[in-house]
Scaffold this motif. Structure first.
Motif, short mmCIF file in Angstrom:
data_model
loop_
_atom_site.label_atom_id
_atom_site.label_comp_id
_atom_site.label_asym_id
_atom_site.label_seq_id
_atom_site.Cartn_x
_atom_site.Cartn_y
_atom_site.Cartn_z
N THR A 1 -1.51 -8.51 7.89
CA THR A 1 -0.80 -9.80 7.90
C THR A 1 0.08 -9.93 6.67
N TYR A 2 -0.44 -9.57 5.51
CA TYR A 2 0.34 -9.65 4.28
C TYR A 2 1.58 -8.77 4.35
N ASN A 3 1.40 -7.54 4.79
CA ASN A 3 2.54 -6.61 4.88
C ASN A 3 3.60 -7.13 5.84
N GLU A 4 3.18 -7.69 6.97
CA GLU A 4 4.14 -8.21 7.94
C GLU A 4 4.89 -9.42 7.38
N GLU A 5 4.17 -10.32 6.74
CA GLU A 5 4.80 -11.53 6.21
C GLU A 5 5.75 -11.23 5.07
N GLU A 6 5.43 -10.24 4.26
CA GLU A 6 6.24 -9.93 3.08
C GLU A 6 7.16 -8.73 3.29
N ASP A 7 7.12 -8.15 4.48
CA ASP A 7 7.92 -6.96 4.79
C ASP A 7 7.67 -5.87 3.75
N LEU A 8 6.39 -5.56 3.56
CA LEU A 8 5.97 -4.55 2.59
C LEU A 8 5.11 -3.49 3.26
N ASP A 9 4.83 -2.45 2.52
CA ASP A 9 3.97 -1.37 3.00
C ASP A 9 2.92 -1.07 1.93
N VAL A 10 2.07 -2.07 1.66
CA VAL A 10 0.94 -1.86 0.75
C VAL A 10 -0.12 -1.08 1.52
N GLN A 11 -0.58 0.02 0.94
CA GLN A 11 -1.52 0.89 1.63
C GLN A 11 -2.90 0.83 0.99
N ALA A 12 -3.89 1.31 1.73
CA ALA A 12 -5.27 1.28 1.25
C ALA A 12 -5.96 2.59 1.58
N GLU A 13 -6.87 2.99 0.69
CA GLU A 13 -7.67 4.18 0.90
C GLU A 13 -9.13 3.87 0.56
N ALA A 14 -10.03 4.43 1.35
CA ALA A 14 -11.46 4.27 1.10
C ALA A 14 -11.99 5.46 0.29
N SER A 15 -12.98 5.19 -0.54
CA SER A 15 -13.61 6.25 -1.32
C SER A 15 -15.12 6.11 -1.24
N ASP B 1 8.05 -3.46 -9.34
CA ASP B 1 8.04 -3.72 -7.90
C ASP B 1 6.65 -3.47 -7.31
N ARG B 2 6.02 -2.39 -7.71
CA ARG B 2 4.67 -2.10 -7.20
C ARG B 2 3.67 -3.13 -7.71
N ARG B 3 3.86 -3.54 -8.96
CA ARG B 3 2.99 -4.59 -9.49
C ARG B 3 3.11 -5.87 -8.68
N ASP B 4 4.33 -6.27 -8.38
CA ASP B 4 4.54 -7.51 -7.61
C ASP B 4 3.93 -7.41 -6.22
N ALA B 5 4.06 -6.25 -5.60
CA ALA B 5 3.50 -6.07 -4.26
C ALA B 5 1.97 -6.16 -4.29
N ALA B 6 1.36 -5.52 -5.29
CA ALA B 6 -0.10 -5.52 -5.38
C ALA B 6 -0.62 -6.90 -5.77
N LEU B 7 0.01 -7.51 -6.77
CA LEU B 7 -0.41 -8.84 -7.18
C LEU B 7 -0.25 -9.85 -6.04
N GLY B 8 0.80 -9.67 -5.29
CA GLY B 8 1.04 -10.57 -4.16
C GLY B 8 -0.10 -10.54 -3.16
N TYR B 9 -0.60 -9.33 -2.88
CA TYR B 9 -1.72 -9.25 -1.94
C TYR B 9 -2.97 -9.89 -2.55
N ALA B 10 -3.25 -9.61 -3.82
CA ALA B 10 -4.43 -10.18 -4.46
C ALA B 10 -4.37 -11.71 -4.47
N GLU B 11 -3.20 -12.26 -4.76
CA GLU B 11 -3.04 -13.71 -4.76
C GLU B 11 -3.21 -14.28 -3.35
N TYR B 12 -2.64 -13.58 -2.38
CA TYR B 12 -2.71 -14.03 -0.99
C TYR B 12 -4.15 -14.06 -0.49
N VAL B 13 -4.87 -12.96 -0.64
CA VAL B 13 -6.20 -12.87 -0.05
C VAL B 13 -7.23 -13.69 -0.83
#
Length: 409
Positions: free
Chosen positions: A57-71, A308-320
């Motif tokens: 939802t965040y990526n669609e609303e912000e037109d971003l491609d924030v990715q995730a990986e599991a460890s 730019d990467r900082r803004d994208a990551a912070l944006g998701y953290a603030e959103y969720v």
């Protein structure tokens, strides 16, 4: 600190090449498509659907491609890659890593980047969890809380006790060890016992106004908590203090009460137990205060590398972190405790409301780097008293000296 990391020391750091098998894509210099930012986590299966939905939802609303990986080995993954200049912009864990990771320059202070009034938005425990350096640095945003509380079997207990005297009366009536029945299911370690140990004003560790960490293991109030644990809790639990045997008696319907956390509810219910959750009952007018943990998205030092990467990551953290819908859905799916002040117990089911009461009245797990040296001496002293009959005064004085010696070393 959550149930997965209580008293769990950091294991040896593996080589970065080994980690590439755990994480399909390494951050930064690891190569591959990193999208607009990278998030690392080790979420459980029950948590994944909600997380993936929020990120989509965040990526669609912000037109971003924030990715995730599991460890499967998140701590080693994070520490190895950040030490070498690689790694994600965000990683998710509880606050127990905060002090150590801040001290090692693994974290980014986003105090000047976040447009959130933290105290108005989040619970007090959550705010304490995401700040270090005496509250001067904000190194994460919170998404869920957890703590232990008092669970009861509704088929045995009609209504939850408000005082420990009421609870003890029920435990006495039910306790019959010779026939496999006990008054209480209660793993005995420093984390699970923290509510009782804090009940009279004692503490294992706290940070003074000057920012220095001190131990209170040799304080009379802490020793009184240990005496309460020995005299009023220990007689009603199985002799094996480990989580498995303790869990089994409640799970099999052989105890009216349990002290445990949100992570165990599904297991108990799958075994046919009708589980009620309530705050800890008062003890002689005192309110037991358990340690609380807060799950959060850490801001890694990689954020300083690219705006730019900082803004994208912070944006998701603030959103969720500010999404009521996300936190309510997480509460329903996993019994996680919402950390938004705008969500009240009236918005929650009975079980999560019970946990929230203990979370709101609890003590945030200290995220100071000195805290890691406190756990083992505390537990050693506890077990010496409970299992070997050691004197509380001398044994806890010794534990306090061990902690101070470890700090000096």
């Amino acid at each position: 600190m959550d149930r997965r990391s209580v008293l769990k020391g950091a294991s040896g750091i593996a080589a970065a090449s080994t980690l590439s098998g755990c994480l399909g894509i390494l951050g930064g210099g690891g190569g591959g498509n990193q999208g607009d930012a990278m998030l690392w986590h080790d979420l459980t299966e029950s948590e994944m659907d909600l997380f993936e939905s929020s990120l989509e939802t965040y990526n669609e609303e912000e037109d971003l491609d924030v990715q995730a990986e599991a460890s499967g080995d998140l701590r080693n993954s994070v520490e190895t890659t950040l030490a070498s200049g690689d790694g994600p912009e965000l990683y998710r864990w509880a606050q127990d890593w905060a002090g150590n990771h801040y001290q090692r320059d693994f974290l980014y202070d986003a105090s000047d980047d976040i447009d959130i009034n933290l105290e108005e938005t989040f619970s007090e425990a959550a705010v304490q969890a995401i700040q270090v350096d005496g509250g001067n640095a904000t190194i994460a945003l919170p998404v869920a809380g957890e703590t232990v509380s008092l669970l009861y079997n509704k088929d045995i207990v009609d209504s939850p006790p408000e005082t420990f005297a009421e609870m003890e009366s029920i435990m006495q009536e039910y306790n019959d060890p010779n026939n496999g029945k006990f008054g209480l299911s209660h793993p005995i370690n420093a984390y699970f016992a923290s509510a009782w140990m804090h009940a009279f004003g004692g503490y294992y560790f706290q940070v003074n106004d000057d920012g220095e960490g001190v131990t209170g293991l040799d304080k009379e109030e802490t020793k009184r908590g240990m005496e309460f644990l020995r005299e009023r809790i220990w007689p009603y639990v199985p002799a094996d203090t480990n989580a498995g045997p303790q869990q089994a008696i409640f799970q099999n319907g052989n105890a009216p009460f349990a002290v445990n956390g949100p992570w165990i509810i599904g297991t108990f219910e799958n075994n046919g137990i009708d589980v009620g959750v309530t705050s800890f009952p008062t003890v002689e007018g005192n309110t037991p205060s358990p340690y609380t943990g807060t799950q959060m998205w850490y801001f890694s030092a990689r954020m300083a590398d690219d705006e730019d990467r900082r803004d994208a990551a912070l944006g998701y953290a603030e959103y969720v972190s500010q999404s009521e819908d996300h936190q309510l859905a997480n509460a329903e799916a996993t019994s996680a405790i919402p950390v938004l002040n705008s969500i009240s117990t009236d918005d929650l089911g009975d079980q999560v409301s019970g946990f929230k009461g203990s979370y709101d009245g609890g003590i945030a797990m200290p995220n100071h780097p000195k805290m890691s040296a406190v756990w083992a001496p505390t537990e050693d002293a506890m077990y010496a008293v409970l299992q070997d009959g050691a004197d509380i005064d001398s044994r806890f004085d010794e534990a306090a000296e061990t902690v101070r010696s470890n700090w000096e070393g």
